[in-house]
Design a protein around this motif. Structure first.
Motif, PDB file in Angstrom:
ATOM      1  N   TRP A  55       0.833  -1.187   0.000  1.00 55.18           N
ATOM      2  CA  TRP A  55       0.000   0.000   0.000  1.00 55.18           C
ATOM      3  C   TRP A  55       0.872   1.242   0.000  1.00 55.18           C
ATOM      4  CZ3 TRP A  55      -4.870  -0.426  -1.121  1.00 55.18           C
ATOM      5  CH2 TRP A  55      -5.596  -1.565  -0.756  1.00 55.18           C
ATOM      6  N   VAL A  56       0.411   2.241  -0.725  1.00 48.23           N
ATOM      7  CA  VAL A  56       1.029   3.557  -0.646  1.00 48.23           C
ATOM      8  C   VAL A  56       0.011   4.436   0.073  1.00 48.23           C
ATOM      9  CG1 VAL A  56       1.930   5.517  -1.924  1.00 48.23           C
ATOM     10  CG2 VAL A  56       2.226   3.188  -2.805  1.00 48.23           C
ATOM     11  N   VAL A  57       0.404   4.962   1.223  1.00 47.08           N
ATOM     12  CA  VAL A  57      -0.528   5.710   2.067  1.00 47.08           C
ATOM     13  C   VAL A  57      -0.103   7.167   2.152  1.00 47.08           C
ATOM     14  CG1 VAL A  57      -1.713   5.714   4.283  1.00 47.08           C
ATOM     15  CG2 VAL A  57      -0.647   3.597   3.459  1.00 47.08           C
ATOM     16  N   ILE A  58      -1.036   8.066   1.915  1.00 46.20           N
ATOM     17  CA  ILE A  58      -0.723   9.490   2.005  1.00 46.20           C
ATOM     18  C   ILE A  58      -0.647   9.899   3.476  1.00 46.20           C
ATOM     19  CG2 ILE A  58      -3.144  10.257   1.897  1.00 46.20           C
ATOM     20  CD1 ILE A  58      -2.133  12.625   0.140  1.00 46.20           C
ATOM     21  N   THR A  59       0.312  10.736   3.815  1.00 47.96           N
ATOM     22  CA  THR A  59       0.458  11.220   5.191  1.00 47.96           C
ATOM     23  C   THR A  59      -0.282  12.547   5.351  1.00 47.96           C
ATOM     24  OG1 THR A  59       2.429  12.489   4.642  1.00 47.96           O
ATOM     25  CG2 THR A  59       2.763  10.213   5.337  1.00 47.96           C
ATOM     26  N   GLU A  60      -0.364  13.025   6.583  1.00 48.86           N
ATOM     27  CA  GLU A  60      -0.962  14.341   6.808  1.00 48.86           C
ATOM     28  C   GLU A  60      -0.172  15.410   6.065  1.00 48.86           C
ATOM     29  OE1 GLU A  60      -3.797  15.587   7.918  1.00 48.86           O
ATOM     30  OE2 GLU A  60      -4.287  13.453   7.906  1.00 48.86           O
ATOM     31  N   LYS A  61       1.134  15.256   6.094  1.00 49.51           N
ATOM     32  CA  LYS A  61       1.987  16.194   5.370  1.00 49.51           C
ATOM     33  C   LYS A  61       1.699  16.146   3.868  1.00 49.51           C
ATOM     34  CE  LYS A  61       6.854  17.535   4.819  1.00 49.51           C
ATOM     35  NZ  LYS A  61       8.269  17.161   5.035  1.00 49.51           N
ATOM     36  N   GLY A  62       1.424  14.947   3.394  1.00 48.59           N
ATOM     37  CA  GLY A  62       1.084  14.776   1.983  1.00 48.59           C
ATOM     38  C   GLY A  62      -0.231  15.452   1.644  1.00 48.59           C
ATOM     39  N   ARG A  63      -1.221  15.300   2.526  1.00 51.01           N
ATOM     40  CA  ARG A  63      -2.521  15.951   2.289  1.00 51.01           C
ATOM     41  C   ARG A  63      -2.368  17.467   2.291  1.00 51.01           C
ATOM     42  NH1 ARG A  63      -6.949  12.460   2.533  1.00 51.01           N
ATOM     43  NH2 ARG A  63      -6.555  10.479   3.565  1.00 51.01           N
ATOM     44  N   ALA A  64      -1.543  17.951   3.199  1.00 47.16           N
ATOM     45  CA  ALA A  64      -1.314  19.399   3.268  1.00 47.16           C
ATOM     46  C   ALA A  64      -0.626  19.898   2.002  1.00 47.16           C
ATOM     47  CB  ALA A  64      -0.467  19.732   4.502  1.00 47.16           C
ATOM     48  N   ALA A  65       0.329  19.121   1.524  1.00 47.27           N
ATOM     49  CA  ALA A  65       1.045  19.509   0.303  1.00 47.27           C
ATOM     50  C   ALA A  65       0.107  19.527  -0.893  1.00 47.27           C
ATOM     51  CB  ALA A  65       2.201  18.536   0.050  1.00 47.27           C
ATOM     52  N   GLN A  66      -0.787  18.559  -0.958  1.00 48.44           N
ATOM     53  CA  GLN A  66      -1.755  18.513  -2.059  1.00 48.44           C
ATOM     54  C   GLN A  66      -2.641  19.756  -2.029  1.00 48.44           C
ATOM     55  OE1 GLN A  66      -5.450  17.668  -1.786  1.00 48.44           O
ATOM     56  NE2 GLN A  66      -5.403  18.364  -3.907  1.00 48.44           N
TER      57      GLN A  66
END
Lengths: 122, 122
Positions: free
Chosen positions: B75-86
DNA sequence: AAAGATTGACTTCTCAATCTTA
DNA sequence: TAAGATTGAGAAGTCAATCTTT
């Protein structure tokens, strides 16, 4: 463009950037242009162009020659082999355009698409 | 696309492929997808995806986790940091779309363009 | 100082080969 | 054997620095 490039690659041809440069050279007076001119008409960045020209020269499709008017620059001259390569590529390229675009739009739709896309260019 | 990418780069953002992956992950159930699924929805080739995911993971935007259903995959899971970057990227991306497309076409023209381009896709 | 062009160092892409599990 | 994913090696793209001439 992606599909067309894929067809060209499958047929063993180099990337479209090669064709773009050869086409412009083949149309130019005396079959030659300066790198800075090629850059303008093909949208290839300057730092990419030097190495692209290296590859074209290595394949014998162009030669570089000194430029009398401006010693900073030089001429890029298409060879007979280069002209032949351009013509050969066009046969495959044209078929790919027909397949991926021509068959999917009639003339009227194509004209409309061209007009709309034209509005997006600066 | 070239103009939009240039705007994003000028604002210090990574290439659009990063955004594409983060967007798909952010929309997916539990914020996770398998590489093979990402490949299908983003058009990123498999051999590019491995290294793109390496970069995203290195930046802390995603994490890789084992996949119970199929031990070949993960699985590739988005992190909170990833959501913020998006979300942060979207603000700039949206403005660039408006500037390079929205301002140049009214709604009717945009709909026509979308329809015509849609005919070109397989 | 600016223009034309190239180069060095680094990053990313590409293709084929590889590894693991189904 | 095929599918999911990664890796190695080489090619191409990128940015900044450089060189020469204007």
């Amino acid at each position: 463009m992606t599909s067309i490039e894929a067809d060209l690659k499958a047929a063993g041809f180099p990337p479209l950037a090669w064709y773009d440069v050869l086409l412009e050279l083949s149309r130019a007076p005396d079959g030659r242009l300066r790198p800075v001119e090629i850059e303008k008409v093909t949208l290839v960045a300057q730092y990419n162009l030097s190495r692209l020209l290296d590859r074209l020269e290595k394949e014998g499709l162009v030669v570089r020659a000194p430029c009398a008017d401006d010693a900073r620059g030089q001429w890029v001259v298409i060879t007979e082999k280069g002209r032949a390569a351009q013509a050969r590529t066009w046969k495959v390229y044209a078929k790919a355009i027909q397949k991926h675009v021509g068959e999917k739009l009639d003339d009227k739709a194509a004209a409309t698409l061209a007009e709309l896309l034209g509005r997006l260019t600066d």
